[in-house]
Design a protein around this motif. Structure first.
Motif, short mmCIF file in Angstrom:
data_model
loop_
_atom_site.label_atom_id
_atom_site.label_comp_id
_atom_site.label_asym_id
_atom_site.label_seq_id
_atom_site.Cartn_x
_atom_site.Cartn_y
_atom_site.Cartn_z
N ILE A 138 0.85 -1.19 0.00
CA ILE A 138 0.00 0.00 0.00
C ILE A 138 0.88 1.24 0.00
O ILE A 138 1.90 1.28 0.69
CB ILE A 138 -0.91 0.03 1.24
N THR A 146 -4.31 10.22 -2.31
CA THR A 146 -5.01 8.99 -1.92
C THR A 146 -3.99 7.89 -1.70
O THR A 146 -2.81 8.08 -1.96
CB THR A 146 -6.03 8.56 -3.00
N LYS A 148 -3.18 3.81 -2.65
CA LYS A 148 -3.53 2.75 -3.59
C LYS A 148 -2.80 1.48 -3.19
O LYS A 148 -1.69 1.54 -2.65
CB LYS A 148 -3.18 3.12 -5.04
N HIS A 252 -11.34 -1.82 4.25
CA HIS A 252 -10.05 -1.27 3.83
C HIS A 252 -10.23 -0.21 2.76
O HIS A 252 -9.57 0.83 2.78
CB HIS A 252 -9.15 -2.39 3.32
N ALA A 253 -11.12 -0.46 1.80
CA ALA A 253 -11.31 0.49 0.70
C ALA A 253 -11.76 1.85 1.23
O ALA A 253 -11.22 2.89 0.83
CB ALA A 253 -12.34 -0.06 -0.29
N TYR A 256 -9.00 4.03 3.15
CA TYR A 256 -7.84 4.62 2.48
C TYR A 256 -7.91 6.14 2.32
O TYR A 256 -6.89 6.83 2.53
CB TYR A 256 -7.59 3.94 1.13
N VAL A 342 -12.95 6.12 -3.78
CA VAL A 342 -12.99 4.68 -3.50
C VAL A 342 -13.50 3.93 -4.72
O VAL A 342 -12.92 2.92 -5.13
CB VAL A 342 -13.87 4.40 -2.27
N GLN A 346 -10.43 1.81 -5.90
CA GLN A 346 -10.35 0.64 -5.02
C GLN A 346 -11.20 -0.53 -5.49
O GLN A 346 -11.65 -1.35 -4.68
CB GLN A 346 -10.75 1.03 -3.59
N ARG A 348 -10.22 -3.15 -6.84
CA ARG A 348 -9.53 -4.39 -6.44
C ARG A 348 -10.08 -4.92 -5.13
O ARG A 348 -10.20 -6.15 -4.94
CB ARG A 348 -8.02 -4.09 -6.30
N LEU A 349 -10.43 -4.02 -4.21
CA LEU A 349 -10.98 -4.41 -2.92
C LEU A 349 -12.49 -4.58 -2.97
O LEU A 349 -13.04 -5.51 -2.37
CB LEU A 349 -10.60 -3.37 -1.87
#
Length: 370
Positions: A138, A146, A148, A252-253, A256, A342, A346, A348-349
């Protein structure tokens, strides 16, 4: 079809001195750590490898400017990176195994795919990230404001080394934030649609060990966590194995932007989002894998399943009390911007969510934490 593997060779030693003796550190090894770790644990061993201190290149969690500055200082003949530290050091070290003429922002935004040219040994000094057994790193991207995440097969460590001695001196606040991060890793990977029986075993055991440890701490005082240091370190590792396969998700997303804009420590930011994300899951999909999670927490906490999550939130607040988002200086007007970032950055999450969350859901979660 599934494929479950542990790419990192897992080792355990009682002390760093034992590790240094067995591993025979060389001049072509580069050890990245922090001075407060190096002086009590590593310096007395008289290691011959070169050493670099992360904090000399910037404070706080990893950012692209910090990583680029460190990369510029790595000797060309370095063959192995040895990371001894928490999530910041480990995440940086994963990037240091790559060589090439690119910036850190380039690889986190997908403009380039880097090539691994050095091996990586990771020794965690917190009980939270599980990063020693994942291919995730991360980074805060300063220009983009931000954080990532990046997950590449080449980012797995070649060796993951667990040394309880390295964790026992952790200040309580860092124990709390890191172990809460591990607990959330275990919960999100348990609920993930990617979870399989093999990853779920690690999630369940991590949950059992961490929650049991928390109950012991609440009963016996803050310093009592050190009595269970091996359990917390192992549980963090188990949770890392679980989310390394099944992934983390909305907690988690949504955290961030909090870390990127307000520099809230990662585990603390996750806890701020955790309860409201799970409450939203309950409202949108009350019947499903979430019920199995409730039953699991009920068994560990000794309460009926329908009371288990509320009991869990209370226990987590005893370990690390939460503050409302407004106490960090946030405003309601920022939350739509957070939600948009987000959704844009994000996915991926978000693909690992228990149930889909809309933009309106995300804004409502932030508002509820305000």
């Amino acid at each position: 079809m599934f494929q479950f593997s542990l790419p990192a060779c897992l080792k355990g030693y009682e002390t760093f001195a034992e590790f240094a003796e067995k591993e025979q550190l060389q001049q072509t090894d580069l050890l990245i750590t922090n001075r407060f770790i190096y002086e009590p644990f590593i310096a007395p061993c008289g290691v011959s490898c070169r050493v670099l201190f992360q904090e000399e290149y910037g404070a706080g969690e990893p950012n692209d400017q910090m990583i680029d500055a460190i990369r510029a200082k790595i000797p060309a003949d370095t063959k192995r990176i040895i990371a001894v530290g928490g999530g910041t050091v480990i995440d940086i070290a994963k990037v240091l195994t790559f060589v090439g003429d690119w910036s850190t922002e380039d690889i986190f935004t997908g403009r380039v795919v880097p090539q691994k040219a050095r091996t990586l040994t990771v020794i965690p000094t917190t009980c939270g990230t599980g990063s020693e057994v994942t291919n995730v790193t991360i980074c805060e991207l300063k220009n983009l404001r931000t954080k990532k995440g990046l997950a590449l097969q080449t980012m797995y460590a070649d060796e993951a080394v667990l040394i309880p001695e390295m964790v026992r001196t952790l200040p309580y606040k860092f124990f709390a934030t890191s172990s809460i991060d591990a607990l959330i890793h275990a919960v999100e990977s348990y609920l993930s649609p990617k979870a399989i029986a093999h990853s779920q075993i690690y999630s369940e055991k991590a949950i059992e060990m961490i929650v049991s440890g928390y109950l012991y701490v609440v009963e016996n005082g803050q310093d009592a966590w050190k009595d269970r240091v091996e359990d917390f370190l192992t549980a963090s590792n188990f949770a890392g194995i679980a989310f390394g396969y099944a992934g983390c998700a909305a907690v988690h997303a949504l955290s961030y932007p909090l870390g990127g804009a307000y520099h809230i420590p990662h585990g603390e930011a996750n806890q701020l989002m955790f309860e409201e994300v799970l409450r939203t899951y309950q409202k949108k999909q009350p019947v499903g894998k979430l019920n199995q999670l409730e039953a699991l927490f009920g068994r560990v906490l000794g309460v009926p399943a329908n009371e288990a999550l509320q009991k869990l939130y209370q226990l987590m607040d005893q370990i690390l009390p939460r503050k409302p988002l407004k106490e960090y200086g946030m405003t309601l007007e920022e939350f739509p911007v957070f939600a948009d970032s987000v959704i844009e950055g994000q996915q991926r999450l978000l693909r690992n969510n228990y149930t889909e969350l809309s933009r309106e859901d995300m804004i409502a979660i932030y508002n509820a934490c305000f």
